[in-house]
Design an enzyme around this catalytic site. Structure first.
Site, PDB file in Angstrom:
ATOM      1  N   HIS B 136       0.803  -1.228   0.000  1.00 39.05           N
ATOM      2  CA  HIS B 136       0.000   0.000   0.000  1.00 39.05           C
ATOM      3  C   HIS B 136       0.840   1.284   0.000  1.00 39.05           C
ATOM      4  O   HIS B 136       0.337   2.342   0.391  1.00 39.05           O
ATOM      5  CB  HIS B 136      -0.930   0.041   1.233  1.00 39.05           C
ATOM      6  CG  HIS B 136      -2.088  -0.916   1.166  1.00 39.05           C
ATOM      7  ND1 HIS B 136      -1.961  -2.255   0.910  1.00 39.05           N
ATOM      8  CD2 HIS B 136      -3.431  -0.720   1.329  1.00 39.05           C
ATOM      9  CE1 HIS B 136      -3.149  -2.837   0.932  1.00 39.05           C
ATOM     10  NE2 HIS B 136      -4.059  -1.941   1.181  1.00 39.05           N
ATOM     11  N   HIS B 188      -3.258  -1.442  -4.462  1.00 36.55           N
ATOM     12  CA  HIS B 188      -4.496  -0.726  -4.125  1.00 36.55           C
ATOM     13  C   HIS B 188      -4.523   0.599  -4.865  1.00 36.55           C
ATOM     14  O   HIS B 188      -3.867   1.556  -4.464  1.00 36.55           O
ATOM     15  CB  HIS B 188      -4.567  -0.492  -2.617  1.00 36.55           C
ATOM     16  CG  HIS B 188      -5.926  -0.088  -2.136  1.00 36.55           C
ATOM     17  ND1 HIS B 188      -6.705   0.860  -2.783  1.00 36.55           N
ATOM     18  CD2 HIS B 188      -6.674  -0.507  -1.074  1.00 36.55           C
ATOM     19  CE1 HIS B 188      -7.858   1.005  -2.132  1.00 36.55           C
ATOM     20  NE2 HIS B 188      -7.865   0.179  -1.097  1.00 36.55           N
ATOM     21  N   GLU B 317     -13.833  -8.284   0.430  1.00 29.76           N
ATOM     22  CA  GLU B 317     -14.321  -6.907   0.538  1.00 29.76           C
ATOM     23  C   GLU B 317     -14.785  -6.414  -0.822  1.00 29.76           C
ATOM     24  O   GLU B 317     -14.509  -5.271  -1.212  1.00 29.76           O
ATOM     25  CB  GLU B 317     -13.231  -5.971   1.066  1.00 29.76           C
ATOM     26  CG  GLU B 317     -12.717  -6.365   2.442  1.00 29.76           C
ATOM     27  CD  GLU B 317     -11.916  -5.245   3.101  1.00 29.76           C
ATOM     28  OE1 GLU B 317     -12.247  -4.892   4.229  1.00 29.76           O
ATOM     29  OE2 GLU B 317     -10.971  -4.731   2.470  1.00 29.76           O
ATOM     30  N   GLU B 333     -19.247  -1.984   2.161  1.00 29.29           N
ATOM     31  CA  GLU B 333     -18.367  -1.118   2.955  1.00 29.29           C
ATOM     32  C   GLU B 333     -18.648   0.350   2.671  1.00 29.29           C
ATOM     33  O   GLU B 333     -18.868   0.741   1.527  1.00 29.29           O
ATOM     34  CB  GLU B 333     -16.908  -1.469   2.611  1.00 29.29           C
ATOM     35  CG  GLU B 333     -15.895  -0.708   3.434  1.00 29.29           C
ATOM     36  CD  GLU B 333     -14.460  -0.958   2.963  1.00 29.29           C
ATOM     37  OE1 GLU B 333     -14.214  -1.987   2.304  1.00 29.29           O
ATOM     38  OE2 GLU B 333     -13.599  -0.105   3.252  1.00 29.29           O
ATOM     39  N   CYS B 402     -10.327   2.861   7.863  1.00 30.19           N
ATOM     40  CA  CYS B 402     -10.357   3.591   6.596  1.00 30.19           C
ATOM     41  C   CYS B 402     -11.637   4.388   6.420  1.00 30.19           C
ATOM     42  O   CYS B 402     -11.635   5.487   5.867  1.00 30.19           O
ATOM     43  CB  CYS B 402     -10.171   2.635   5.418  1.00 30.19           C
ATOM     44  SG  CYS B 402     -11.370   1.297   5.360  1.00 30.19           S
TER      45      CYS B 402
END
Lengths: 631, 631
Positions: B136, B188, B317, B333, B402
């Protein structure tokens, strides 16, 4: 406590006609030979040579599971029991030779002290009785003993019984409370009920005492499985895929008399509880019988599928929380339902009550029979109540072939589960066309079940005979009519049985007709999976809709809250059966968009339902027992 | 392609009143300070000291995940962006001091070459850019850049922007196709859209080129993630908890232009696609814009919850198969819905079409706003559409915080998402009470949304001004009336916008009234979870029933196929809102037995539904968006 009703053994009951004769003969002429081939092909028979090289050349190590399986001997024993039961019905030299050949192999494999377990002897000879928790040794011994009892009763031979008794005597010597004895018990119950069969067959009370010991000791603290793990220096945490206490998986988390909910692996629970009743009946232990009754009610009231399946979760092959009865993911193992049948059969010896025989019938005609294809050579391990078309019968569940021989032995032994006798008289639990012999009297029973409700019982007797005939009035029956020699009788049932006491003469004839209305079923709200759904049954049969008759997308169909289905005979379909047909609505999908404001339109359609047991015998497709309904 | 509509930035739009003013101020006065405390308490701020000892004394090793988290810097950056956006609205010296203090720490932590990542620098300094797939780094860099752009625009200061540009310049130097450069990209996505913001803010085309490179290179064969794994001698198989191709989890299984279905981690997909549009618009690349449009439709047509949530599975996710939209297990999410909002915002720059702004509004008022409690200090990470009473807001999702700062930055920046301007004129996408300044003209917008459908726009201009006002007519609107200075106008919308072209004079007043009928929703048959169910909405709000209003066992309630619900104002409840009330049936549980033949009885009841965003703000209990319905 009324423990006066004993089952009438298969030696005195012959199934002569009808539905179960066809199944019995299919199993006897096809299933048993198919299974023998599979057992030979997989290695269960060769394994008795106790020679690693003979394990089909597989690269297998001394791991937990393979080489061969820890339960291979039980697969073979169940087949031996089934084949023996077949030999009791019908002479079959070819089958008898297969049986005798296996018995010779067992005799050769048996150790001088009586020990006999191909897996342990071949792959971990020093582990004998070191891991009762996992290794299924006493479980395999139990099935060997059951097979031996049936073989002896069927053939009169002592060959297998001698093997089994030598092994049982070793167990008597090694297990128990005495000095120098192991006070352990098997992770997978089975030995307990097997010892009770051996006790009943031989009269040797040492087997009764050992069974009683296993039941009393189970779950006592400190837990034996912990103690034996320490002794074998096994520090791995025991974590079966089971919610809650790990030993609950095998009903060893607390003594059985303290248990209030049925938990864990469903087959284990049923086998244990069957033995609990067996012992309770013999030693007249009210606490055991109360325990069994309590746990029976827990299963029936909170954990039973409409089809008689039990054990909803694949994770632990067993029970979860109350009312957790998913349809598509239903595990409902064939063996578990057989176990429920066996448990009910035991309870029926404590009290003549159709709460037991109704459930036995339900399990038999639905979840259990679903486990075998109409070809006699294909099987379900798990019996879901809904499928999207991906659940198929297979020739052999090689990873764990417990269910196919269990089915074969149940169907081959079915005549032993139909009738009871007691001081009062004779009880008829299941209406199956058969002839049954009793001292001084014979019954010839004819039945149209499961598709037609007419039953007839004819008496053959040399002298007039004063006794009671107790006839079960099934819970599913509509209007019931009863005639004796053409004279209508009142039908007043006590606990689901009508008691006919009179002096019976030769040629007396009883006609018993059950109206068989189509029943529309609803589950209580707590069963989330069936909320807003409905199911159909008629007589002992639960019905389902299948794609082969109704097309795909079964969830498109919506039944009215009070649907009108009628029986239709279909002699050409699936070996002959009665279908149900009726009107429903079909929601038509017009929406292109993911969400719409238009209530889905419906069109009337005719639905065709088939007996649940007969599904998955045509082109693979969807199936539903619980169909959508309008509120 | 009509790329002529640019968003009107927050610097020119001030939210002055009503629903969003209350939310903006709650976030500005409570949420931001709460989050600062959490970030300080968890360690995100201290981590910038690059000193292991300061990690709260935790026993953390150099494992994959902790010490601190690989995404800690991004949590902090999102908070900085949110706080900066707040400072643009309102002077707050206390908040500004917190911001400036963090910027000083960032300046100190930044390496001479511009590199800045507290996790890598503290815990694995030799791993810099060695594992773009998992660590990340560029994702964190992206959020730093976004924060810097907003901070600069909000405060006029260059402090954070200088830090970000030094880091961005390092990335320009290190990544790309040139000799000696790394042709990798981040596991990501985020850096791509951040670089586009930096390009727009600075005009430096190197950032545009790098963003374009990352997008073009992504998914090219041989896959960069395979190559970098070989280089770092990492032989472990890459197995994200994702069905199908592992790199699909991060949209790197094939080049973006070849992708036909949205796959993988939902936030990653949305951030990537936002950047795809950003780059496509700037370089006028039709293939990028077509790709974005295709994947947008895939989300909207097959993977969108009624609430604007996306990414149904917790395992990855992210996305699964079409129409797989479970309610209770919905992941949905908060960040993913924010990503969808951002993606729609980008697409709205390519074409004035309410298919984008309707979905943005849906996501904003429902799934996104559900992510924050009415107290401003509690959060949902996932936003299910049904609950049995076990889903609660928490002060801080410490394992992956997040969503809370992402919510804070969106609400604080909301004024930047309301309006567009182009050569033709001004477009109003979201009706929020605000004042907006344009060259030569000002709009004062008043709106009763989300509870009332009246909107007014007043023009302030020194000179008469000839331009078009394009006003969105929401998809949920019933009868719409439009008046200019009291004169009724025809409402003829093109792609969901009515275009009013005229010479506007000072004081001109537009009145736009949307009838807000209660809408009853049905999902297409393919959405299994919603089969036999229905939901309610009114205006932009999706409604739900909650235990606090209706008692437990919500699945007892059955709505008619055509239900009659009406709005009821409740000024005292949950900060003031409009409820829906209407008649339904309640199935009464009379059955004691597991199965019965009595169709469940029903009784009429009145149900009360509240806006979905407002649930879980009272006593914990059940909730349902999709309620049972009769066929």
């Amino acid at each position: 406590m009324d423990a006066s009703w004993s089952p009438v053994p298969p030696s005195r009951v012959t199934i002569v006609d009808g539905f179960w004769k066809r199944w019995r003969d299919l199993v006897g002429t096809k299933t048993l030979f198919h299974q023998f081939q599979e057992l030979r092909g997989e290695g269960q028979i060769d394994a008795l040579a106790l020679d690693q090289k003979m394990h089909r050349g597989r690269a297998v190590g001394d791991d937990w599971y393979w080489g061969g399986s820890i339960f291979w001997d039980s697969d073979l024993a169940k087949w031996l029991e089934a084949a023996s039961a077949r030999l009791q019905q019908t002479k079959d030299p070819e089958l008898e030779k297969l049986v005798d050949d296996i018995i010779v192999r067992l005799e050769r494999a048996q150790q001088p002290d009586g020990y006999l377990n191909s897996h342990i002897l071949t792959w971990r000879p020093r582990h004998r009785f070191k891991n009762l928790r996992d290794l299924h040794e006493l479980y395999c011994a139990g099935h060997l003993i059951e097979a031996a009892v049936v073989h002896h009763e069927a053939t009169g031979k002592d060959t297998l019984l001698s093997v089994a008794r030598r092994y049982a005597d070793l167990l008597v010597e090694r297990f128990g409370n005495g000095p120098g004895k192991m006070n352990g018990y098997c992770g997978h119950p089975e030995i307990e009920l097997a010892l009770m069969r051996l006790y009943r067959s031989t009269g040797d009370t040492r087997y009764l005492e050992l069974s009683r010991f296993f039941i009393d000791e189970r779950g006592a603290a400190p837990n034996y499985f912990d103690r034996e793990a320490v002794e074998r220096l096994d520090r791995r945490e025991f974590r079966p895929n089971h919610p809650g206490s790990p030993y609950a998986y095998m009903q060893a988390h607390e003594p059985i008399r303290q248990q209030t909910k049925v938990v864990g692996h469903a087959v284990r629970a049923m086998y244990l509880l069957s033995a609990v009743v067996d012992v309770g009946v013999v030693i007249k232990d009210a606490s055991l019988l109360e325990t069994a009754g309590r746990l029976w009610r827990d299963v029936i009231d909170t954990k039973l599928y409409l089809t008689g399946g039990i054990g909803s979760a694949s994770e632990n092959e067993g029970f979860t929380r109350d009312y957790d009865l998913p349809n598509e993911k239903a595990y409902a193992e064939t063996c578990a339902s057989i176990g429920l049948f066996l448990f009910g059969h035991r309870l029926l010896q404590t009290r003549l009550d159709s709460e037991f025989s109704d459930v036995m019938e339900l399990a038999l005609y639905n979840c259990i029979l679903s486990g075998i294809g109409l070809d006699g050579e294909s099987f379900f391990y798990d019996n879901p109540l809904a499928s999207r078309g991906t659940h198929h019968r297979i020739p052999w569940p090689w990873w764990c072939p417990c269910c196919p021989p269990n089915l074969a032995r149940l169907i081959s032994s079915l005549s032993g589960y139909l009738l009871s006798e007691g001081l009062e008289g004779i009880a008829v639990h299941q209406y199956v066309s058969c002839e049954a012999a009793f001292p001084g009297i014979r019954l010839t029973i004819k039945s149209g079940l499961p598709f037609a409700g007419h039953n007839a019982i004819e008496i053959t007797t040399e002298d007039p005979s004063d006794r009671t005939l107790a006839l079960r009035i099934p819970g599913w029956a509509g209007q019931t009519t009863l005639k004796i020699n053409g004279q209508s009788q009142n039908v007043e049932a006590q606990n689901g049985y009508v008691h006919l006491r009179r002096v019976w003469n030769n040629g007396d004839k009883i006609e018993l007709n059950f109206e068989m209305p189509v029943r529309q079923k609803f589950a209580r709200f707590d069963v989330e999976a069936d909320r807003g759904r409905t199911a159909l049954s008629r007589g002992p049969l639960v019905y389902c809709i299948e794609q082969a008759d109704n097309g795909p997308d079964l969830d498109h169909f919506v039944l009215p809250g009070q649907a009108d289905f009628h029986p239709v005979e279909a002699n050409d379909l699936l070996g002959g059966m009665t279908l149900l047909k009726g009107n429903a609505l079909r929601e038509t999908t017009s929406a292109e968009k993911l969400y719409t404001e238009h209530v889905p339109e419906t069109e009337p359609v005719e639905l065709c339902a088939i007996p649940y047991y007969a599904w998955a015998n045509r082109a693979p497709g969807e199936m539903q027992v619980w169909m959508r309904r309008s509120a």
